[in-house]
Design a protein around this motif. Structure first.
Motif, mmCIF file in Angstrom:
data_model
loop_
_atom_site.group_PDB
_atom_site.id
_atom_site.type_symbol
_atom_site.label_atom_id
_atom_site.label_comp_id
_atom_site.label_asym_id
_atom_site.label_seq_id
_atom_site.Cartn_x
_atom_site.Cartn_y
_atom_site.Cartn_z
ATOM 1 N N CYS A 42 -2.981 53.514 -51.107
ATOM 2 C CA CYS A 42 -4.112 53.185 -51.916
ATOM 3 C C CYS A 42 -4.306 51.437 -51.612
ATOM 4 C CB CYS A 42 -3.591 53.085 -53.597
ATOM 5 S SG CYS A 42 -3.330 54.690 -54.217
ATOM 6 N N HIS A 43 -3.190 50.743 -51.412
ATOM 7 C CA HIS A 43 -3.641 49.352 -51.168
ATOM 8 C C HIS A 43 -3.823 49.213 -49.556
ATOM 9 C CE1 HIS A 43 -2.402 47.788 -55.096
ATOM 10 N NE2 HIS A 43 -1.652 48.740 -55.177
ATOM 11 N N GLN A 44 -5.185 49.046 -49.281
ATOM 12 C CA GLN A 44 -5.467 48.968 -47.527
ATOM 13 C C GLN A 44 -4.755 47.805 -47.026
ATOM 14 O OE1 GLN A 44 -6.802 51.663 -46.403
ATOM 15 N NE2 GLN A 44 -6.550 52.497 -48.312
ATOM 16 N N THR A 45 -4.281 47.963 -45.958
ATOM 17 C CA THR A 45 -3.976 46.514 -45.183
ATOM 18 C C THR A 45 -5.077 45.779 -44.552
ATOM 19 O OG1 THR A 45 -3.412 48.016 -43.227
ATOM 20 C CG2 THR A 45 -1.752 47.622 -44.773
ATOM 21 N N ASN A 46 -6.193 46.473 -44.795
ATOM 22 C CA ASN A 46 -7.370 45.857 -44.025
ATOM 23 C C ASN A 46 -8.187 45.143 -44.976
ATOM 24 O OD1 ASN A 46 -9.013 47.800 -45.286
ATOM 25 N ND2 ASN A 46 -9.078 48.698 -43.320
ATOM 26 N N ALA A 47 -9.433 44.563 -44.838
ATOM 27 C CA ALA A 47 -10.112 43.953 -45.684
ATOM 28 C C ALA A 47 -10.801 44.705 -47.078
ATOM 29 C CB ALA A 47 -11.131 43.137 -44.965
ATOM 30 N N GLU A 48 -10.863 45.999 -46.687
ATOM 31 C CA GLU A 48 -11.590 46.868 -47.772
ATOM 32 C C GLU A 48 -10.532 46.895 -49.005
ATOM 33 O OE1 GLU A 48 -12.809 50.604 -45.965
ATOM 34 O OE2 GLU A 48 -13.286 49.571 -44.352
ATOM 35 N N THR A 49 -11.050 46.799 -50.157
ATOM 36 C CA THR A 49 -10.233 47.018 -51.339
ATOM 37 C C THR A 49 -10.546 48.042 -52.116
ATOM 38 O OG1 THR A 49 -11.556 45.508 -52.543
ATOM 39 C CG2 THR A 49 -9.718 44.497 -51.373
ATOM 40 N N ASP A 50 -12.022 48.208 -52.179
ATOM 41 C CA ASP A 50 -12.218 49.517 -53.292
ATOM 42 C C ASP A 50 -11.889 49.341 -54.613
ATOM 43 O OD1 ASP A 50 -13.717 50.796 -51.089
ATOM 44 O OD2 ASP A 50 -12.048 51.906 -50.500
ATOM 45 N N GLY A 51 -11.837 48.007 -55.346
ATOM 46 C CA GLY A 51 -11.461 47.764 -56.527
ATOM 47 C C GLY A 51 -9.728 47.843 -56.962
ATOM 48 N N ILE A 52 -9.116 48.043 -55.450
ATOM 49 C CA ILE A 52 -7.926 48.090 -55.634
ATOM 50 C C ILE A 52 -7.293 46.617 -54.955
ATOM 51 C CG2 ILE A 52 -5.365 49.206 -54.967
ATOM 52 C CD1 ILE A 52 -7.213 51.744 -54.291
ATOM 53 N N PRO A 53 -6.287 45.905 -55.949
ATOM 54 C CA PRO A 53 -5.865 44.733 -55.282
ATOM 55 C C PRO A 53 -5.068 44.741 -54.025
ATOM 56 C CG PRO A 53 -5.093 45.178 -57.464
ATOM 57 C CD PRO A 53 -5.752 46.305 -57.075
ATOM 58 N N GLN A 54 -5.710 43.766 -53.250
ATOM 59 C CA GLN A 54 -5.096 43.543 -51.819
ATOM 60 C C GLN A 54 -3.478 42.905 -52.084
ATOM 61 O OE1 GLN A 54 -4.885 43.960 -48.465
ATOM 62 N NE2 GLN A 54 -7.028 43.480 -48.437
ATOM 63 N N ILE A 55 -2.703 43.401 -51.273
ATOM 64 C CA ILE A 55 -1.135 42.951 -51.644
ATOM 65 C C ILE A 55 -0.945 42.463 -50.279
ATOM 66 C CG2 ILE A 55 -0.711 44.317 -53.398
ATOM 67 C CD1 ILE A 55 0.577 46.441 -51.543
ATOM 68 N N VAL A 56 -1.823 42.257 -48.913
ATOM 69 C CA VAL A 56 -1.220 41.974 -47.820
ATOM 70 C C VAL A 56 -1.285 40.327 -48.038
ATOM 71 C CG1 VAL A 56 -1.820 41.414 -45.392
ATOM 72 C CG2 VAL A 56 -1.956 43.880 -46.404
ATOM 73 N N GLY A 57 -0.355 39.574 -47.500
ATOM 74 C CA GLY A 57 -0.201 38.267 -47.349
ATOM 75 C C GLY A 57 0.039 37.674 -49.151
ATOM 76 N N LEU A 58 0.196 38.532 -49.791
ATOM 77 C CA LEU A 58 0.382 37.976 -51.177
ATOM 78 C C LEU A 58 1.862 37.368 -51.126
ATOM 79 C CD1 LEU A 58 -0.492 38.370 -53.959
ATOM 80 C CD2 LEU A 58 0.881 40.348 -54.593
ATOM 81 N N ASP A 59 1.829 36.079 -52.027
ATOM 82 C CA ASP A 59 3.070 35.240 -52.394
ATOM 83 C C ASP A 59 4.194 36.268 -52.774
ATOM 84 O OD1 ASP A 59 4.433 32.775 -52.665
ATOM 85 O OD2 ASP A 59 4.576 33.644 -54.862
ATOM 86 N N PRO A 60 5.282 36.204 -52.361
ATOM 87 C CA PRO A 60 6.400 37.358 -52.628
ATOM 88 C C PRO A 60 6.645 37.284 -54.121
ATOM 89 C CG PRO A 60 6.950 35.904 -50.585
ATOM 90 C CD PRO A 60 5.748 35.378 -51.021
ATOM 91 N N ASN A 61 6.662 36.044 -54.701
ATOM 92 C CA ASN A 61 7.120 35.931 -56.126
ATOM 93 C C ASN A 61 5.977 36.468 -57.088
ATOM 94 O OD1 ASN A 61 9.615 34.743 -56.027
ATOM 95 N ND2 ASN A 61 8.795 32.799 -55.339
ATOM 96 N N ALA A 62 4.750 36.290 -56.484
ATOM 97 C CA ALA A 62 3.818 37.003 -57.290
ATOM 98 C C ALA A 62 3.792 38.662 -57.250
ATOM 99 C CB ALA A 62 2.257 36.533 -56.692
ATOM 100 N N PHE A 63 4.181 38.992 -56.044
ATOM 101 C CA PHE A 63 4.378 40.368 -55.956
ATOM 102 C C PHE A 63 5.672 40.994 -56.655
ATOM 103 C CE2 PHE A 63 6.056 44.100 -54.081
ATOM 104 C CZ PHE A 63 5.123 44.944 -53.384
ATOM 105 N N VAL A 64 6.601 40.081 -56.653
ATOM 106 C CA VAL A 64 7.982 40.431 -57.560
ATOM 107 C C VAL A 64 7.517 40.636 -59.103
ATOM 108 C CG1 VAL A 64 10.144 40.098 -58.446
ATOM 109 C CG2 VAL A 64 9.675 39.947 -56.036
ATOM 110 N N ASP A 65 6.861 39.265 -59.517
ATOM 111 C CA ASP A 65 6.247 39.410 -60.750
ATOM 112 C C ASP A 65 5.384 40.663 -61.293
ATOM 113 O OD1 ASP A 65 7.607 36.970 -61.246
ATOM 114 O OD2 ASP A 65 5.650 35.891 -61.017
ATOM 115 N N ALA A 66 4.497 41.159 -60.530
ATOM 116 C CA ALA A 66 3.646 41.988 -60.716
ATOM 117 C C ALA A 66 4.415 43.420 -60.810
ATOM 118 C CB ALA A 66 2.546 42.227 -59.676
ATOM 119 N N MET A 67 5.275 43.524 -59.821
ATOM 120 C CA MET A 67 6.189 44.855 -59.839
ATOM 121 C C MET A 67 7.057 45.094 -60.971
ATOM 122 S SD MET A 67 4.959 46.839 -57.354
ATOM 123 C CE MET A 67 5.855 47.916 -57.047
#
Length: 103
Positions: A42-67
């Motif tokens: 679902c979470h594409q690794t390219n620039a296309e998002t289709d309304g799904i949040p981009q997680i590539v390059g996301l701050d690790p702490n922000a990723f952990v908080d969300a998960m």
């Protein structure tokens, strides 16, 4: 009183959150790459998002908080709650490290 506070922290996951955040900085990138197959469905690794949040390059702490918010059902999204609920702390930290390493 201290025991009650500690029990409350453990029940609500505040102690493990701190541990996962610390591990996110040094998560196992190779394990994250292995686990990422379901994420990138679902979470594409390219620039296309289709309304799904981009997680590539996301701050690790922000990723952990969300998960962790999905895992504890503090954040609404049935699919993400299910996906995060299947992951342990080491796997969440590994995914955070992997997606942060991608550019």
């Amino acid at each position: 009183m201290r025991k009650a506070i500690l029990s409350t922290c453990i029940c609500f996951g505040t102690l493990p959150i701190a541990e996962v955040k610390a591990d996110a900085e040094v998560g196992d990138v190779e394990l994250g790459a292995y686990l990422s197959a379901e994420c990138v469905t679902c979470h594409q690794t390219n620039a296309e998002t289709d309304g799904i949040p981009q997680i590539v390059g996301l701050d690790p702490n922000a990723f952990v908080d969300a998960m962790l918010a999905y895992k504890t059902k503090q954040r609404e999204h049935p699919i993400m709650q299910m996906m995060a609920g299947r992951l342990n702390d080491e796997e969440i930290a590994a995914l955070a490290a992997y997606f942060n390493a991608l550019e």
